[in-house]
Design a protein around this motif. Structure first.
Motif, PDB file in Angstrom:
ATOM      1  N   ARG A  62       0.993  -1.140  -0.120  1.00  0.00           N
ATOM      2  CA  ARG A  62       0.027  -0.118   0.058  1.00  0.00           C
ATOM      3  C   ARG A  62       1.002   1.126  -0.069  1.00  0.00           C
ATOM      4  O   ARG A  62       1.633   1.417   0.888  1.00  0.00           O
ATOM      5  CB  ARG A  62      -0.877  -0.024   1.215  1.00  0.00           C
ATOM      6  CG  ARG A  62      -1.572   1.230   1.730  1.00  0.00           C
ATOM      7  CD  ARG A  62      -2.235   1.216   2.815  1.00  0.00           C
ATOM      8  NE  ARG A  62      -2.524   2.370   3.505  1.00  0.00           N
ATOM      9  CZ  ARG A  62      -3.514   2.750   4.086  1.00  0.00           C
ATOM     10  NH1 ARG A  62      -4.320   2.005   4.470  1.00  0.00           N
ATOM     11  NH2 ARG A  62      -3.512   3.842   4.629  1.00  0.00           N
ATOM     12  N   PRO A  63       0.714   2.248  -0.912  1.00  0.00           N
ATOM     13  CA  PRO A  63       1.404   3.249  -0.930  1.00  0.00           C
ATOM     14  C   PRO A  63       1.105   4.471   0.398  1.00  0.00           C
ATOM     15  O   PRO A  63       0.126   4.237   0.852  1.00  0.00           O
ATOM     16  CB  PRO A  63       1.080   4.186  -2.287  1.00  0.00           C
ATOM     17  CG  PRO A  63      -0.353   3.482  -2.497  1.00  0.00           C
ATOM     18  CD  PRO A  63      -0.198   2.149  -2.061  1.00  0.00           C
ATOM     19  N   HIS A  64       2.154   5.155   0.833  1.00  0.00           N
ATOM     20  CA  HIS A  64       1.795   5.899   1.873  1.00  0.00           C
ATOM     21  C   HIS A  64       0.777   7.061   1.403  1.00  0.00           C
ATOM     22  O   HIS A  64       1.413   7.646   0.468  1.00  0.00           O
ATOM     23  CB  HIS A  64       3.321   6.770   2.363  1.00  0.00           C
ATOM     24  CG  HIS A  64       3.314   6.981   3.628  1.00  0.00           C
ATOM     25  ND1 HIS A  64       2.369   8.230   3.797  1.00  0.00           N
ATOM     26  CD2 HIS A  64       3.885   6.823   5.010  1.00  0.00           C
ATOM     27  CE1 HIS A  64       2.628   8.808   5.187  1.00  0.00           C
ATOM     28  NE2 HIS A  64       3.435   7.600   5.639  1.00  0.00           N
TER      29      HIS A  64
ATOM     30  N   GLU B 139      -5.836  11.468  12.680  1.00  0.00           N
ATOM     31  CA  GLU B 139      -4.611  11.938  12.086  1.00  0.00           C
ATOM     32  C   GLU B 139      -3.795  10.834  11.534  1.00  0.00           C
ATOM     33  O   GLU B 139      -3.589   9.707  11.840  1.00  0.00           O
ATOM     34  CB  GLU B 139      -3.646  12.788  12.915  1.00  0.00           C
ATOM     35  CG  GLU B 139      -4.362  14.091  13.161  1.00  0.00           C
ATOM     36  CD  GLU B 139      -3.271  15.202  13.503  1.00  0.00           C
ATOM     37  OE1 GLU B 139      -2.348  14.806  13.714  1.00  0.00           O
ATOM     38  OE2 GLU B 139      -3.797  16.278  13.818  1.00  0.00           O
ATOM     39  N   ILE B 140      -3.129  10.862  10.179  1.00  0.00           N
ATOM     40  CA  ILE B 140      -2.410  10.293   9.378  1.00  0.00           C
ATOM     41  C   ILE B 140      -0.901   9.873  10.442  1.00  0.00           C
ATOM     42  O   ILE B 140      -0.428  10.959  11.034  1.00  0.00           O
ATOM     43  CB  ILE B 140      -1.914  10.544   8.123  1.00  0.00           C
ATOM     44  CG1 ILE B 140      -1.282   9.416   7.559  1.00  0.00           C
ATOM     45  CG2 ILE B 140      -1.005  11.650   8.273  1.00  0.00           C
ATOM     46  CD1 ILE B 140      -2.438   8.537   6.980  1.00  0.00           C
ATOM     47  N   ASP B 141      -0.449   8.738  10.744  1.00  0.00           N
ATOM     48  CA  ASP B 141       0.710   8.509  11.256  1.00  0.00           C
ATOM     49  C   ASP B 141       1.974   8.724  10.126  1.00  0.00           C
ATOM     50  O   ASP B 141       1.632   7.936   9.042  1.00  0.00           O
ATOM     51  CB  ASP B 141       0.842   7.140  11.965  1.00  0.00           C
ATOM     52  CG  ASP B 141       2.089   6.886  12.433  1.00  0.00           C
ATOM     53  OD1 ASP B 141       2.347   7.199  13.493  1.00  0.00           O
ATOM     54  OD2 ASP B 141       2.898   5.933  11.763  1.00  0.00           O
ATOM     55  N   LYS B 142       2.600   9.639  10.448  1.00  0.00           N
ATOM     56  CA  LYS B 142       3.547  10.037   9.237  1.00  0.00           C
ATOM     57  C   LYS B 142       4.760   8.989   9.015  1.00  0.00           C
ATOM     58  O   LYS B 142       5.190   8.999   7.871  1.00  0.00           O
ATOM     59  CB  LYS B 142       4.377  11.417   9.685  1.00  0.00           C
ATOM     60  CG  LYS B 142       3.367  12.521   9.678  1.00  0.00           C
ATOM     61  CD  LYS B 142       4.153  13.801  10.145  1.00  0.00           C
ATOM     62  CE  LYS B 142       3.086  15.156  10.153  1.00  0.00           C
ATOM     63  NZ  LYS B 142       3.622  16.268  10.736  1.00  0.00           N
ATOM     64  N   ASP B 143       4.871   8.153   9.805  1.00  0.00           N
ATOM     65  CA  ASP B 143       5.750   6.824   9.583  1.00  0.00           C
ATOM     66  C   ASP B 143       5.176   5.957   8.708  1.00  0.00           C
ATOM     67  O   ASP B 143       5.628   5.341   7.687  1.00  0.00           O
ATOM     68  CB  ASP B 143       6.555   6.406  10.973  1.00  0.00           C
ATOM     69  CG  ASP B 143       7.424   7.285  11.491  1.00  0.00           C
ATOM     70  OD1 ASP B 143       7.985   8.254  10.945  1.00  0.00           O
ATOM     71  OD2 ASP B 143       7.425   7.477  12.564  1.00  0.00           O
TER      72      ASP B 143
ATOM     73  N   PHE C 114      -4.479   7.237  13.354  1.00  0.00           N
ATOM     74  CA  PHE C 114      -4.618   6.814  14.544  1.00  0.00           C
ATOM     75  C   PHE C 114      -5.282   8.045  15.389  1.00  0.00           C
ATOM     76  O   PHE C 114      -5.592   8.728  14.440  1.00  0.00           O
ATOM     77  CB  PHE C 114      -3.029   6.939  15.100  1.00  0.00           C
ATOM     78  CG  PHE C 114      -2.492   8.293  15.212  1.00  0.00           C
ATOM     79  CD1 PHE C 114      -2.716   9.138  16.466  1.00  0.00           C
ATOM     80  CD2 PHE C 114      -1.642   9.109  14.165  1.00  0.00           C
ATOM     81  CE1 PHE C 114      -2.177  10.459  16.696  1.00  0.00           C
ATOM     82  CE2 PHE C 114      -1.338  10.184  14.346  1.00  0.00           C
ATOM     83  CZ  PHE C 114      -1.460  10.824  15.387  1.00  0.00           C
ATOM     84  N   ILE C 115      -5.826   7.556  16.585  1.00  0.00           N
ATOM     85  CA  ILE C 115      -6.708   8.326  17.157  1.00  0.00           C
ATOM     86  C   ILE C 115      -5.937   9.426  17.689  1.00  0.00           C
ATOM     87  O   ILE C 115      -5.114   9.307  18.654  1.00  0.00           O
ATOM     88  CB  ILE C 115      -7.556   7.757  18.043  1.00  0.00           C
ATOM     89  CG1 ILE C 115      -8.443   6.803  17.296  1.00  0.00           C
ATOM     90  CG2 ILE C 115      -8.175   8.570  19.040  1.00  0.00           C
ATOM     91  CD1 ILE C 115      -9.274   5.793  18.331  1.00  0.00           C
ATOM     92  N   ASP C 116      -5.900  10.748  17.508  1.00  0.00           N
ATOM     93  CA  ASP C 116      -5.388  11.601  18.019  1.00  0.00           C
ATOM     94  C   ASP C 116      -5.712  12.192  19.555  1.00  0.00           C
ATOM     95  O   ASP C 116      -5.320  12.215  20.352  1.00  0.00           O
ATOM     96  CB  ASP C 116      -5.319  13.049  17.116  1.00  0.00           C
ATOM     97  CG  ASP C 116      -4.382  14.135  17.561  1.00  0.00           C
ATOM     98  OD1 ASP C 116      -3.338  13.975  18.115  1.00  0.00           O
ATOM     99  OD2 ASP C 116      -5.057  15.397  17.802  1.00  0.00           O
TER     100      ASP C 116
END
Length: 207
Positions: free
Chosen positions: A11-13, A43-47, A52-54
């Motif tokens: 899956r692409p980021h 929010e998107i987890d940048k790694d 994830f739930i912020d």
């Protein structure tokens, strides 16, 4: 599907692996993190690229539109320079609100979004613009080309949400929302965010 078809095994980021869109800046890809039915802040987890739930939303206000970001954008110094009174960009991809005539209750989807304008949001000194768009070819809104064509009540509702959604009783609200801007200004903000991205993350896409 033909065996010769090209596809990725992984899956692409969503931020780095998807293009900004087929016809930037008029039509962009919007990766949706939150729907109007959720009262959790995702929010998107940048790694990893997964959501994830912020935090749970602290108030009863509901997101009035689909909400996410434009891939391969970044709010850095160029975005900051377009917003008087800001000290820096917010360090995230450029946010986008997508209006749909039909209810959509799924997130982690990609929408071809037609840009109409935006809202200049200053969050405690950070430039955090909210691009406003409609789904391309939406039966009710798809013919529009500028934010001035939207019902003023709808634009006010979006602005009011972002003005108040972080408010906590007894604490100072650090968010300010300026006057909504049209497509021509949105073009500048998107171009700045794409240039900021290329400066900070362009090496990811070099051969």
């Amino acid at each position: 599907m033909s065996k010769s078809a090209t596809f990725s095994r992984f899956r692409p980021h969503p931020w780095h692996g998807i293009s900004a869109g087929p016809d930037v800046p008029r039509v962009v890809n919007a990766y949706i993190e939150i729907t109007p039915f959720d009262q959790m802040k995702y929010e998107i987890d940048k790694d990893s690229g997964y959501l994830f739930i912020d935090r749970p939303q602290p108030t009863s206000a509901q997101q009035p539109t689909l909400y996410g970001f434009i891939p391969r954008t970044y709010c850095g110094n160029r975005v900051r320079d377009l917003m008087p009174g800001s000290e820096c960009g917010d360090g995230d991809p450029l946010d986008i609100c997508v209006i749909s005539e039909r209810a959509i209750d799924r997130s982690e989807i990609i929408i071809k979004a037609k840009v109409l304008g935006g809202l200049p949001m200053n969050d405690g000194g950070e430039a955090d613009d909210k691009i406003i768009a409609v789904i391309k070819d939406d039966p009710a809104f798809g013919h529009m080309n500028d934010i001035s064509e939207l019902p003023p009540t709808l634009v006010h509702r979006i602005a009011h949400y972002f003005q108040t959604y972080k408010m906590v009783p007894g604490k100072t609200n650090k968010v300010s929302i300026g006057e909504a801007y049209g497509f021509e200004r949105a073009k500048e903000v998107i171009a700045a965010a794409m240039a900021d991205y290329d400066e900070d993350y362009g090496d990811l896409h070099k051969d």
